[in-house]
Design a protein around this motif. Structure first.
Motif, PDB file in Angstrom:
ATOM      1  N   TYR A   1       0.831  -1.200   0.000  1.00 36.20           N
ATOM      2  CA  TYR A   1       0.000   0.000   0.000  1.00 36.20           C
ATOM      3  C   TYR A   1       0.869   1.254   0.000  1.00 36.20           C
ATOM      4  CZ  TYR A   1      -3.076   3.681   1.780  1.00 36.20           C
ATOM      5  OH  TYR A   1      -3.750   4.868   1.953  1.00 36.20           O
TER       6      TYR A   1
ATOM      7  N   LYS B   1       1.168   3.833  -3.153  1.00 36.48           N
ATOM      8  CA  LYS B   1       0.778   5.219  -2.922  1.00 36.48           C
ATOM      9  C   LYS B   1       1.895   6.167  -3.323  1.00 36.48           C
ATOM     10  CE  LYS B   1      -1.561   8.083   0.529  1.00 36.48           C
ATOM     11  NZ  LYS B   1      -2.080   8.129   1.928  1.00 36.48           N
TER      12      LYS B   1
ATOM     13  N   PRO C   1      -3.127   3.264  -8.093  1.00 37.58           N
ATOM     14  CA  PRO C   1      -4.390   3.159  -7.350  1.00 37.58           C
ATOM     15  C   PRO C   1      -4.263   2.251  -6.129  1.00 37.58           C
ATOM     16  CG  PRO C   1      -4.753   2.911  -9.706  1.00 37.58           C
ATOM     17  CD  PRO C   1      -3.268   2.881  -9.508  1.00 37.58           C
ATOM     18  N   VAL C   2      -4.879   2.648  -5.019  1.00 36.16           N
ATOM     19  CA  VAL C   2      -4.822   1.871  -3.773  1.00 36.16           C
ATOM     20  C   VAL C   2      -6.221   1.599  -3.212  1.00 36.16           C
ATOM     21  CG1 VAL C   2      -2.494   2.627  -3.128  1.00 36.16           C
ATOM     22  CG2 VAL C   2      -4.471   4.008  -2.451  1.00 36.16           C
ATOM     23  N   ASP C   3      -7.244   1.751  -4.043  1.00 33.28           N
ATOM     24  CA  ASP C   3      -8.629   1.610  -3.575  1.00 33.28           C
ATOM     25  C   ASP C   3      -8.961   0.203  -3.087  1.00 33.28           C
ATOM     26  OD1 ASP C   3      -8.848   4.212  -4.408  1.00 33.28           O
ATOM     27  OD2 ASP C   3      -9.921   3.742  -6.257  1.00 33.28           O
ATOM     28  N   LEU C   4      -8.263  -0.823  -3.602  1.00 38.19           N
ATOM     29  CA  LEU C   4      -8.633  -2.199  -3.300  1.00 38.19           C
ATOM     30  C   LEU C   4      -7.991  -2.745  -2.033  1.00 38.19           C
ATOM     31  CD1 LEU C   4      -8.367  -3.680  -6.913  1.00 38.19           C
ATOM     32  CD2 LEU C   4     -10.448  -3.060  -5.703  1.00 38.19           C
TER      33      LEU C   4
ATOM     34  N   GLU D   1      -6.985  -3.757   1.680  1.00 40.78           N
ATOM     35  CA  GLU D   1      -7.508  -4.023   3.018  1.00 40.78           C
ATOM     36  C   GLU D   1      -6.323  -3.871   3.969  1.00 40.78           C
ATOM     37  OE1 GLU D   1      -8.884  -4.630   6.278  1.00 40.78           O
ATOM     38  OE2 GLU D   1     -10.456  -5.311   4.904  1.00 40.78           O
TER      39      GLU D   1
ATOM     40  N   THR E   1      -1.588  -8.722   1.438  1.00 40.51           N
ATOM     41  CA  THR E   1      -2.417  -8.311   0.298  1.00 40.51           C
ATOM     42  C   THR E   1      -2.369  -9.399  -0.780  1.00 40.51           C
ATOM     43  OG1 THR E   1      -0.638  -7.201  -0.978  1.00 40.51           O
ATOM     44  CG2 THR E   1      -1.821  -5.879   0.657  1.00 40.51           C
TER      45      THR E   1
ATOM     46  N   GLU F   1      -6.232  -5.659 -11.942  1.00 40.54           N
ATOM     47  CA  GLU F   1      -7.193  -4.886 -11.162  1.00 40.54           C
ATOM     48  C   GLU F   1      -6.651  -3.496 -10.801  1.00 40.54           C
ATOM     49  OE1 GLU F   1      -9.529  -7.386  -8.095  1.00 40.54           O
ATOM     50  OE2 GLU F   1      -7.550  -8.312  -8.122  1.00 40.54           O
TER      51      GLU F   1
ATOM     52  N   LYS G   1     -11.192 -11.256  -0.048  1.00 40.72           N
ATOM     53  CA  LYS G   1     -12.274 -10.349  -0.427  1.00 40.72           C
ATOM     54  C   LYS G   1     -13.546 -10.575   0.390  1.00 40.72           C
ATOM     55  CE  LYS G   1     -11.031  -9.141  -5.154  1.00 40.72           C
ATOM     56  NZ  LYS G   1     -11.523  -9.020  -6.538  1.00 40.72           N
TER      57      LYS G   1
END
Length: 309
Positions: free
Chosen positions: A14, A18, A23-26, A28, A34, A40, A157
């Motif tokens: 992450y 960043k 993109p880091v929307d996915l 957790e 991860t 994706e 997920k």
């Protein structure tokens, strides 16, 4: 735009993505784990990263894709049906020209020890290796790995309250499969040249020493002098080899290991923080608290509360 001349230090995927403005929307962020299919993420191809040094492990399963990874003077082509492994070590870069089906799994040491076991490096010594070439495997073995990782991906997920315990078990199966097919005879002490042997021996000694500290078998924290004497080396030479081969000083290696052990011990509410401080070589609990807060941003008490919720 990311400054391509900058060397990036990252403690998680992450944090790396960043910094690389990916993109880091996915993500957790509950635990240090991860899993994603890179299609994706939304890479703009062709893509080349800045130089970065991860403080986490990763497995890349490439079913259909083309790219390149570089570590120091080594550069590896990543092609279809290949498995690629990296661990916390030197600065590296990656680039992609094609991403169709590429699965990336990352996890940190705290996750390994919490969900697989504290003797994880004894069971899976290949996790300590330095430079690993991508392995092209048979289609049947790749399908085995794909099945296991699909279960991990589905669990990741999902919403199960035991999701990371389940993932830990599946990840252990994945590591056993990879060990059996790729690193069954692997012994890190015989890897590479003299400098590589020094690094591997230092890592193993560091791991064993902190395991002994946690179990109460020893009570004294090693100094650089102790690690050097164990390999019959001058401390300055050992420091130079570790710094040049890994990109991190011995002081940082020891601090990282101390932090990792502290986090593992703090997850057991029955061990007083004062005892943890003493085990890890701090003369006062306040010194331990200052050290922990400097690296984690929260106190040991706050970390313990958050980890046992």
């Amino acid at each position: 735009m990311v400054n391509l001349s900058k060397n990036i230090e990252s403690n998680s995927l992450y944090e790396l993505y960043k910094t690389l403005e990916l993109p880091v929307d996915l993500f957790e962020l509950t635990e240090g784990f991860t899993i994603f299919n890179l299609n994706e993420i939304g890479f703009s191809l062709p893509y080349s990263s800045s130089s970065f040094r991860p403080n986490f492990f990763s497995f890349l399963l490439v079913k259909n894709g083309q790219g390149k990874y570089s570590i120091d003077e080594y550069s590896f082509d990543v092609a279809p049906n290949s498995v690629y492994f990296t661990n916390p070590s030197n600065f590296r870069t990656f680039s992609w020209t094609e991403i169709n089906d590429v699965l990336l799994i990352t996890f940190d040491e705290t996750f390994l020890k919490k969900y697989i076991g504290r003797d994880v490096y004894t069971e899976f010594p290949f996790l300590l290796t330095e430079i690993v070439r991508p392995k092209v495997v048979s289609d049947s073995f790749f399908q085995e790995l794909k099945y296991i990782t699909s279960l991990i991906h589905k669990t990741y997920k999902g919403k199960s309250i035991a999701k990371y315990n389940i993932i830990g078990h599946f990840l252990a199966i994945l590591l056993f499969k990879i060990k059996e097919h790729i690193w069954i005879d692997y012994n890190p002490i015989y890897e590479g040249n003299r400098s590589s042997t020094i690094v591997i021996s230092f890592k193993r000694m560091l791991e064993q020493h902190y395991r002994d500290i946690s179990s109460g078998r020893v009570e004294t924290v090693f100094r650089v002098q102790d690690y050097a004497e164990a390999q019959h080396l001058h401390p300055n030479y050992l420091s130079s080899v570790i710094k040049n081969k890994t990109g991190k000083s011995i002081a940082i290696w020891i601090a990282d290991k101390t932090l990792s052990e502290a986090k593992a011990l703090l997850q057991n509410p029955e061990i007083p923080i004062k005892e943890i401080s003493y085990k890890l070589g701090f003369s006062e609990s306040a010194h331990f608290s200052t050290f922990f807060k400097k690296h984690e941003g929260i106190s040991p008490v706050q970390y313990r509360k958050s980890s046992v919720l």
